[in-house]
Design an enzyme around this catalytic site. Structure first.
Site, PDB file in Angstrom:
ATOM      1  N   LYS A  55       0.827  -1.201   0.000  1.00 16.05           N
ATOM      2  CA  LYS A  55       0.000   0.000   0.000  1.00 16.05           C
ATOM      3  C   LYS A  55       0.867   1.259   0.000  1.00 16.05           C
ATOM      4  O   LYS A  55       2.066   1.204   0.304  1.00 16.05           O
ATOM      5  CB  LYS A  55      -0.933  -0.002   1.215  1.00 16.05           C
ATOM      6  CG  LYS A  55      -0.219   0.054   2.554  1.00 16.05           C
ATOM      7  CD  LYS A  55      -1.215  -0.001   3.712  1.00 16.05           C
ATOM      8  CE  LYS A  55      -0.492   0.043   5.055  1.00 16.05           C
ATOM      9  NZ  LYS A  55      -1.439   0.025   6.189  1.00 16.05           N
ATOM     10  N   ARG A  89     -10.039  -0.464  15.468  1.00 18.05           N
ATOM     11  CA  ARG A  89     -10.016   0.321  14.247  1.00 18.05           C
ATOM     12  C   ARG A  89     -11.066  -0.246  13.297  1.00 18.05           C
ATOM     13  O   ARG A  89     -12.145   0.284  13.181  1.00 18.05           O
ATOM     14  CB  ARG A  89      -8.603   0.302  13.634  1.00 18.05           C
ATOM     15  CG  ARG A  89      -8.453   1.227  12.435  1.00 18.05           C
ATOM     16  CD  ARG A  89      -7.003   1.364  12.018  1.00 18.05           C
ATOM     17  NE  ARG A  89      -6.399   0.094  11.629  1.00 18.05           N
ATOM     18  CZ  ARG A  89      -5.127  -0.013  11.229  1.00 18.05           C
ATOM     19  NH1 ARG A  89      -4.337   1.056  11.206  1.00 18.05           N
ATOM     20  NH2 ARG A  89      -4.633  -1.185  10.881  1.00 18.05           N
ATOM     21  N   TYR A 129      16.054  31.041   7.126  1.00 17.84           N
ATOM     22  CA  TYR A 129      14.860  31.729   7.623  1.00 17.84           C
ATOM     23  C   TYR A 129      14.857  31.775   9.153  1.00 17.84           C
ATOM     24  O   TYR A 129      15.207  30.816   9.827  1.00 17.84           O
ATOM     25  CB  TYR A 129      13.599  31.003   7.163  1.00 17.84           C
ATOM     26  CG  TYR A 129      13.277  31.167   5.703  1.00 17.84           C
ATOM     27  CD1 TYR A 129      13.043  32.431   5.154  1.00 17.84           C
ATOM     28  CD2 TYR A 129      13.190  30.054   4.866  1.00 17.84           C
ATOM     29  CE1 TYR A 129      12.739  32.571   3.811  1.00 17.84           C
ATOM     30  CE2 TYR A 129      12.871  30.185   3.525  1.00 17.84           C
ATOM     31  CZ  TYR A 129      12.644  31.455   3.002  1.00 17.84           C
ATOM     32  OH  TYR A 129      12.343  31.581   1.666  1.00 17.84           O
ATOM     33  N   MET A 147      11.754  25.015   1.955  1.00 19.80           N
ATOM     34  CA  MET A 147      10.970  24.192   1.043  1.00 19.80           C
ATOM     35  C   MET A 147      11.848  23.489   0.009  1.00 19.80           C
ATOM     36  O   MET A 147      11.600  22.332  -0.354  1.00 19.80           O
ATOM     37  CB  MET A 147       9.916  25.047   0.326  1.00 19.80           C
ATOM     38  CG  MET A 147       8.971  24.244  -0.553  1.00 19.80           C
ATOM     39  SD  MET A 147       7.747  25.274  -1.389  1.00 19.80           S
ATOM     40  CE  MET A 147       6.773  25.868  -0.012  1.00 19.80           C
TER      41      MET A 147
END
Length: 392
Positions: A58, A156, A285, A332
């Site tokens: 998955k 769950r 930053y 980023m």
């Protein structure tokens, strides 16, 4: 980069329309398919004769590439794959994977016809889903296999263990369905304290005993994940679900180790720039780092936009087999590292953010610790814009 590159990801070659001969960005993921196959060989040798493997692929095989991993798994003799949603399953079917696929979790009503048409095995835990699948099976005129999900304490998905027998009898009364499997899932099987895992196992065995008393045969009984496969041999039954382990990552620091298992994924980049700074100069930053003395800073063109943790003044990369600490905050698209102690570092040379270089290694657990998270999060968190390179 190694010369035995065989493929790049679908997202890189198709969605972005990137020509094969266009320069690749200087940050990437490497997937070592040879090591993946070796991991399968080790797992196959480790398991007992007759024990079936269900490999969990998955979330793009935990970030490794669903189709590539599925094909390698089938070459290793695996008979069952597992996913969590219909889109993932259809991607494998579209890629030519026709082996058995077990869909974990719940299905919307409109998904069920697709599951039947595509030979996808559903987990069931309610009479409502059993009825709907039964009617669809009648229409196609063939038995449709189902696996009963039992909630043994994780709370769950699944029918509560005390109510499982009644649902099994209801499934058996639905003649168009084939009652094929019973499963549950450990909440914690990879730590030293196995108290709750053993409680869940006893609840699971209680249901199996009830079925045996009724002479109800179950082809596949499975509760073990990777941690259970490693540490709970008494819970292996007919089949085990291997997720993290196949990718060479152990689910915890204390679970049993198997010689030969090694990580498949590495994350690499190249140094894009250097800055020579003076004492008291700041970096990045928020001015989170102030140089204590003259330093040489390397700039790595990868950041939290690619899935690298947004950390500050923590962690390191490997340059020429040595550690270069991160300074300032991760941006980023950029990470700054202190390369003062690696003066021979050159522009555009390869560095390692996760993986091995020389005698040093940055494991996925290291990166997870810096992020205050878990290895699963790191592996699946790398973004699609970061190309995947497959090494044969």
């Amino acid at each position: 980069m190694s010369s035995n590159v065989v493929h790049e990801t679908h997202s890189e070659t198709v969605q972005s329309g990137r020509p094969i001969d266009r320069p690749r960005r200087p940050a990437w993921i490497e997937i070592d398919l040879k090591q993946l196959r070796r991991n399968y060989e080790v797992i196959n040798r480790e398991k007992t004769k007759g024990l079936k493997l269900l490999l969990v692929v998955k979330d793009e095989a935990y970030g490794h590439g669903g189709l590539k991993v599925a094909k390698a798994a089938l070459e290793a003799g695996v008979e069952f794959l597992s996913l969590s949603n219909l889109d993932e399953a259809m991607a494998l079917r579209g890629g030519g994977i026709d082996t058995r696929i077990l869909l974990l979790g719940e299905r919307q009503d409109e998904e069920l016809p697709w599951c039947v048409a595509q030979n996808l095995t559903c987990c069931v835990d309610s009479q409502e889903v059993v009825l709907k699948l039964g009617k669809l099976a009648e229409k196609v005129g063939r038995p449709v296999p189902v696996h009963l999900k039992i909630n043994t304490g994780m709370n769950r998905y699944g029918v509560r263990w005390t109510e499982a027998l009644a649902l099994v009898e209801f499934i058996l009364s639905t003649k168009s369905l084939q009652f094929e499997g019973v499963l549950s899932h450990f909440a914690m099987s990879d730590e030293l304290d196995k108290t709750f895992a053993n409680l869940q196992l006893e609840r699971f065995k209680m249901v199996l005993a009830e079925l045996a008393d009724k002479s109800i045969h179950v082809k596949y009984r499975h509760i073990c994940n990777s941690g259970g496969f490693l540490d709970l041999p008494q819970a292996h039954f007919d089949m085990v679900r291997i997720g993290l382990l196949q990718y060479g990552v152990y689910p915890s620091q204390v679970c049993r180790r198997i010689p030969g298992i090694a990580p498949v994924m590495s994350v690499k980049a190249r140094i894009a720039a250097f800055q020579n700074i003076e004492a008291e100069d700041v970096v990045g930053y928020g001015m989170r780092y102030k140089a204590p003395s003259p330093r040489r800073i390397g700039v790595i063109p990868i950041g939290y936009g690619d899935g690298y943790p947004r950390i500050r003044n923590e962690g390191y990369v490997l340059i020429r087999g040595r550690r270069a600490p991160l300074v300032g905050g991760v941006a980023m698209d950029a990470i700054m590292v202190d390369v003062t102690d690696v003066p021979e570092a050159q522009l555009w040379e390869e560095i390692v953010l996760m993986g091995r270089q020389g005698d040093e290694e940055i494991s996925v657990h290291d990166v997870a610790r810096w992020k205050n998270s878990v290895s699963y999060d790191i592996l699946t968190g790398w973004r699609a814009r970061l190309p995947r390179i497959y090494l044969s």
